[in-house]
Design a protein around this motif. Structure first.
Motif, short mmCIF file in Angstrom:
data_model
loop_
_atom_site.label_atom_id
_atom_site.label_comp_id
_atom_site.label_asym_id
_atom_site.label_seq_id
_atom_site.Cartn_x
_atom_site.Cartn_y
_atom_site.Cartn_z
N ILE A 172 0.85 -1.19 0.00
CA ILE A 172 0.00 0.00 0.00
C ILE A 172 0.89 1.24 0.00
N ASP A 173 0.63 2.14 -0.96
CA ASP A 173 1.42 3.37 -1.09
C ASP A 173 0.74 4.57 -0.44
N GLN A 174 -0.59 4.62 -0.55
CA GLN A 174 -1.35 5.72 0.04
C GLN A 174 -2.64 5.19 0.64
N THR A 175 -3.23 5.98 1.52
CA THR A 175 -4.57 5.68 2.02
C THR A 175 -5.48 6.88 1.78
N SER A 176 -6.72 6.59 1.46
CA SER A 176 -7.76 7.60 1.27
C SER A 176 -8.93 7.15 2.14
N THR A 177 -9.16 7.85 3.24
CA THR A 177 -10.10 7.37 4.25
C THR A 177 -11.20 8.40 4.50
N LEU A 178 -12.44 7.97 4.25
CA LEU A 178 -13.60 8.81 4.56
C LEU A 178 -14.11 8.41 5.94
N ILE A 179 -14.00 9.31 6.90
CA ILE A 179 -14.40 9.02 8.27
C ILE A 179 -15.75 9.67 8.55
N LEU A 180 -16.74 8.84 8.81
CA LEU A 180 -18.09 9.33 9.10
C LEU A 180 -18.22 9.71 10.57
N PRO A 181 -19.04 10.70 10.88
CA PRO A 181 -19.25 11.08 12.28
C PRO A 181 -20.23 10.13 12.97
N VAL A 182 -19.78 8.89 13.14
CA VAL A 182 -20.59 7.86 13.77
C VAL A 182 -19.67 6.89 14.49
N LEU A 183 -20.12 6.41 15.65
CA LEU A 183 -19.41 5.37 16.39
C LEU A 183 -20.18 4.07 16.27
N ASP A 184 -19.50 3.00 15.93
CA ASP A 184 -20.13 1.69 15.81
C ASP A 184 -20.04 0.95 17.14
N GLY A 185 -18.83 0.59 17.53
CA GLY A 185 -18.61 0.03 18.85
C GLY A 185 -18.90 -1.44 19.04
N GLN A 186 -19.46 -2.10 18.04
CA GLN A 186 -19.82 -3.50 18.19
C GLN A 186 -18.61 -4.41 18.00
N ARG A 187 -18.35 -5.27 18.97
CA ARG A 187 -17.25 -6.21 18.86
C ARG A 187 -17.50 -7.18 17.71
N GLY A 188 -16.44 -7.47 16.95
CA GLY A 188 -16.52 -8.42 15.87
C GLY A 188 -16.89 -7.84 14.52
N ILE A 189 -17.26 -6.56 14.47
CA ILE A 189 -17.56 -5.93 13.18
C ILE A 189 -16.25 -5.74 12.41
N PRO A 190 -16.20 -6.09 11.12
CA PRO A 190 -14.96 -5.96 10.35
C PRO A 190 -14.38 -4.55 10.39
N VAL A 191 -13.06 -4.51 10.36
CA VAL A 191 -12.33 -3.24 10.38
C VAL A 191 -11.55 -3.10 9.08
N ILE A 192 -10.95 -1.93 8.87
CA ILE A 192 -10.29 -1.63 7.60
C ILE A 192 -9.16 -2.62 7.30
N TYR A 193 -8.32 -2.88 8.29
CA TYR A 193 -7.19 -3.79 8.12
C TYR A 193 -7.29 -4.88 9.17
N ASP A 194 -7.26 -6.14 8.75
CA ASP A 194 -7.43 -7.25 9.68
C ASP A 194 -6.66 -8.46 9.17
#
Length: 226
Positions: A172-194
């Motif tokens: 990966i050379d660059q990242t382009s990340t759109l961050i929404l004004p929301v908190l999820d907080g649920q354990r086990g929900i997929p994340v960007i890098y895993d």
């Protein structure tokens, strides 16, 4: 061979989750915003993993068979279209044409995928690129995609596993990340890098920050190379 520049383009909650259907911001408006930002990046195509592509293509059992000797890529002419690239290591996807959302479909598979399956994909106009005996030669596949299609920049838009694999392989050379004004907080929900294997944290250099409609923050970073 030189690989294309890879930009990981993702939309996420503030805590890094990526299942947009859970958020109050989900829907066509969010998709339109995400795609409009992607257009501003001006890439030659996009990359996802098999699980992401299953939302768009039929899927079946793995198509594996003993194959002797080196495999030869089957690259079709994209006809001026962008590339829609999917890493389908075991040959599970069953596309009916060589087009996906108006783009030329490229499937990256392991050298264990049967020749009969590869021939069928080619007959339907799908390009097939091999990624080593076990499907983990991502760098080699990307380099040949760059050489075969003239791709200089691609957007990585997968789930956490393929994004993590690219990160773990230092691709990966660059990242382009759109961050929404929301908190999820649920354990086990997929994340960007895993990534399932051990990873080494990398440093980022901030390129730009932009506030979009609805309080969405667009961050662009470059991966720092030692």
């Amino acid at each position: 061979m030189q690989k294309p520049e890879i930009i990981c383009h993702m939309v996420t909650s503030l805590d890094g989750r990526i299942v947009a259907e859970r958020w109050p911001f989900s829907g066509p408006a969010l998709v339109d915003l995400y795609e409009s930002v992607a257009e501003r990046l001006g890439s030659d195509g996009w990359i996802v993993g098999r699980r992401t592509m299953e939302d768009h293509l039929p899927v079946g059992e793995p198509q594996l068979a003993p194959v002797a000797g080196a495999r030869i890529d089957r690259m079709m002419k994209p006809g001026g279209r962008s590339l829609g690239i999917c890493f389908d290591r075991q040959g599970r996807l069953r596309p009916e044409t060589g087009e996906i959302d108006g783009d030329h479909l490229v499937l990256v598979v392991s050298e264990q995928v049967s020749e009969a399956h590869v021939a069928q994909l080619s007959a339907q106009g799908v390009s097939v690129v091999f990624s080593g005996p076990h499907g983990d030669d991502i760098s080699g596949a990307l380099s040949r995609i760059a050489a075969g299609f003239g791709a200089k920049q691609l957007l990585l838009e997968g789930g956490g596993q393929i994004n993590g694999a690219f990160l773990g392989a230092n691709l990966i050379d660059q990242t382009s990340t759109l961050i929404l004004p929301v908190l999820d907080g649920q354990r086990g929900i997929p994340v960007i890098y895993d990534h399932e294997r051990e990873t080494k944290p990398v440093s980022l250099e901030l390129l730009s920050t932009e506030i979009l409609d609805g309080g969405i923050v667009w961050l662009r970073h470059r991966v720092a190379r030692n």
